[in-house]
Design an enzyme around this catalytic site. Structure first.
Site, PDB file in Angstrom:
ATOM      1  N   ASP A 102       0.730  -1.141   0.009  1.00 22.46           N
ATOM      2  CA  ASP A 102       0.167  -0.038  -0.016  1.00 22.46           C
ATOM      3  C   ASP A 102       0.750   1.199   0.020  1.00 22.46           C
ATOM      4  O   ASP A 102       2.175   1.157   0.180  1.00 22.46           O
ATOM      5  CB  ASP A 102      -0.981   0.027   1.291  1.00 22.46           C
ATOM      6  CG  ASP A 102      -2.270   0.796   0.927  1.00 22.46           C
ATOM      7  OD1 ASP A 102      -2.411   1.572  -0.006  1.00 22.46           O
ATOM      8  OD2 ASP A 102      -3.144   0.686   1.787  1.00 22.46           O
ATOM      9  N   ASP A 103       0.344   2.311  -0.305  1.00 22.83           N
ATOM     10  CA  ASP A 103       1.142   3.688  -0.378  1.00 22.83           C
ATOM     11  C   ASP A 103       1.343   4.078   1.147  1.00 22.83           C
ATOM     12  O   ASP A 103       2.557   4.631   1.112  1.00 22.83           O
ATOM     13  CB  ASP A 103       0.276   4.922  -1.016  1.00 22.83           C
ATOM     14  CG  ASP A 103      -0.938   5.022  -0.646  1.00 22.83           C
ATOM     15  OD1 ASP A 103      -1.520   4.301   0.410  1.00 22.83           O
ATOM     16  OD2 ASP A 103      -1.670   6.000  -1.167  1.00 22.83           O
ATOM     17  N   ASP A 106      -1.755   4.705   8.192  1.00 25.88           N
ATOM     18  CA  ASP A 106      -1.990   5.646   8.845  1.00 25.88           C
ATOM     19  C   ASP A 106      -2.522   5.251  10.340  1.00 25.88           C
ATOM     20  O   ASP A 106      -1.484   4.886  11.218  1.00 25.88           O
ATOM     21  CB  ASP A 106      -3.072   6.601   8.168  1.00 25.88           C
ATOM     22  CG  ASP A 106      -3.162   7.892   8.927  1.00 25.88           C
ATOM     23  OD1 ASP A 106      -3.057   7.925  10.392  1.00 25.88           O
ATOM     24  OD2 ASP A 106      -3.504   8.845   8.502  1.00 25.88           O
TER      25      ASP A 106
HETATM   26  O1  LIG Z   1      -3.844   2.993   7.907  1.00 25.66           O
HETATM   27  P1  LIG Z   1      -5.247   3.491   7.690  1.00 25.66           P
HETATM   28  O2  LIG Z   1      -5.890   4.539   8.744  1.00 25.66           O
HETATM   29  O3  LIG Z   1      -6.317   2.465   7.130  1.00 25.66           O
HETATM   30  O4  LIG Z   1      -5.062   4.496   6.246  1.00 25.66           O
HETATM   31  C1  LIG Z   1      -4.334   4.046   5.226  1.00 25.66           C
HETATM   32  C2  LIG Z   1      -5.120   3.837   3.935  1.00 25.66           C
HETATM   33  O5  LIG Z   1      -5.778   4.946   3.467  1.00 25.66           O
HETATM   34  C3  LIG Z   1      -5.776   5.460   2.242  1.00 25.66           C
HETATM   35  O6  LIG Z   1      -6.531   4.763   1.366  1.00 25.66           O
HETATM   36  P2  LIG Z   1      -7.974   5.316   1.136  1.00 25.66           P
HETATM   37  O7  LIG Z   1      -8.979   4.265   1.976  1.00 25.66           O
HETATM   38  O8  LIG Z   1      -8.215   6.787   1.569  1.00 25.66           O
HETATM   39  O9  LIG Z   1      -8.328   4.927  -0.268  1.00 25.66           O
HETATM   40  P3  LIG Z   1      -7.417   4.871  -1.627  1.00 25.66           P
HETATM   41  O10 LIG Z   1      -6.222   4.233  -1.756  1.00 25.66           O
HETATM   42  O11 LIG Z   1      -8.637   4.536  -2.653  1.00 25.66           O
HETATM   43  O12 LIG Z   1      -7.315   6.496  -1.970  1.00 25.66           O
HETATM   44  C4  LIG Z   1      -4.092   4.816   1.956  1.00 25.66           C
HETATM   45  O13 LIG Z   1      -4.191   4.539   0.556  1.00 25.66           O
HETATM   46  C5  LIG Z   1      -4.366   3.741   2.860  1.00 25.66           C
HETATM   47  O14 LIG Z   1      -4.780   2.571   1.880  1.00 25.66           O
HETATM   48  O1  LIG Z   2      -3.552  10.841   0.641  1.00 25.13           O
HETATM   49  C1  LIG Z   2      -3.624  10.491   2.036  1.00 25.13           C
HETATM   50  N1  LIG Z   2      -2.829  10.993   2.944  1.00 25.13           N
HETATM   51  C2  LIG Z   2      -2.756  10.612   4.029  1.00 25.13           C
HETATM   52  O2  LIG Z   2      -1.869  11.198   4.942  1.00 25.13           O
HETATM   53  C3  LIG Z   2      -3.826   9.685   4.649  1.00 25.13           C
HETATM   54  N2  LIG Z   2      -3.851   8.943   5.680  1.00 25.13           N
HETATM   55  C4  LIG Z   2      -4.879   8.195   5.537  1.00 25.13           C
HETATM   56  N3  LIG Z   2      -5.501   8.265   4.227  1.00 25.13           N
HETATM   57  C5  LIG Z   2      -4.552   9.063   3.638  1.00 25.13           C
HETATM   58  N4  LIG Z   2      -4.546   9.583   2.229  1.00 25.13           N
HETATM   59 MG   LIG Z   3      -5.463   2.910   0.070  1.00 24.35          MG
END
Ligand SMILES: O=P(O)(O)OC[C@H]1O[C@H](OP(=O)(O)OP(=O)(O)O)[C@H](O)[C@@H]1O
Ligand SMILES: O=c1[nH]c(=O)c2nc[nH]c2[nH]1
Ligand SMILES: [Mg+2]
Length: 169
Positions: A102-103, A106
């Site tokens: 994952d990117d 958090d």
């Molecule tokens: O550790 P956490 O608090 O769970 O947050 C991290 C996740 O939040 C973001 O995804 P998001 O759900 O915003 O969706 P996206 O990847 O489709 O942008 C990010 O890409 C992680 O997958």
């Molecule tokens: O673009 C993002 N930046 C963040 O820091 C983050 N944390 C949860 N989900 C996130 N998405």
């Molecule tokens: Mg995500």
């Protein structure tokens, strides 16, 4: 969605993201023999492509998760598409030899949901915040919990006013 409790900004350019994702691939190259990547959509798609290219991995699967936001903070998570059983069953049915990417992590809630599907997989993110660190096995850069990471695919060019109040131009 941006959280008001995360008022510091960590903007990431494409170059920076590419360099950090390559650094992640480099670190992962000595941590195991990977049979497949599972990327967590959507943010995991970009680093997964870079890591797959660097490590020569051609089996790439997605797990599609949507989080429902309530007043700008993360709400409940919904698995829109689970992991294909063919990938789960590659070795022991628990994810040994599978890299989950994952990117960022958090709060760790997203990785926790995927860990329940593949408890023995290796979990990797490019960026991590302290609360989520226990959920990730390998990451590159840690930022503080009160920081919002701005990814290049969410950004665009915009005029920046000068620090002084003087009118630019
Ligand atoms: O550790 P956490 O608090 O769970 O947050 C991290 C996740 O939040 C973001 O995804 P998001 O759900 O915003 O969706 P996206 O990847 O489709 O942008 C990010 O890409 C992680 O997958
Ligand atoms: O673009 C993002 N930046 C963040 O820091 C983050 N944390 C949860 N989900 C996130 N998405
Ligand atoms: Mg995500």
């Amino acid at each position: 969605m941006e959280n008001p409790a995360q008022d510091k900004a960590f903007p990431v350019s494409w170059d920076m993201f590419h360099r950090d994702s390559r650094a992640l691939a480099w670190r992962l190259s000595s941590e195991g023999e990977w049979k497949a990547i599972v990327c967590i959509t959507r943010g995991g798609l970009v680093p997964a492509g870079i890591v797959a290219r660097e490590l020569g991995i051609r089996t790439i699967e997605t797990v599609c998760i949507a989080s429902y936001h309530d007043y700008d903070s993360q709400g409940s998570l919904k698995v829109i598409k689970p992991i294909d059983p063919k990938v789960i069953d590659l070795e022991d049915g628990e994810g040994s030899g599978v890299l989950v990417i994952d990117d960022l992590v958090d709060t760790g809630k997203t990785l926790k949901v995927v860990r329940e599907m593949l408890p023995k997989a290796h979990y990797a993110t490019v960026y991590a915040k302290p609360v989520g660190v226990p959920m990730v096995d390998t990451f590159i850069t840690e930022v503080s919990q009160d920081t919002w990471i701005y990814f290049p695919w969410d950004m665009g060019w915009q005029f920046q006013p000068p620090l002084s109040k003087e009118t630019a131009g």
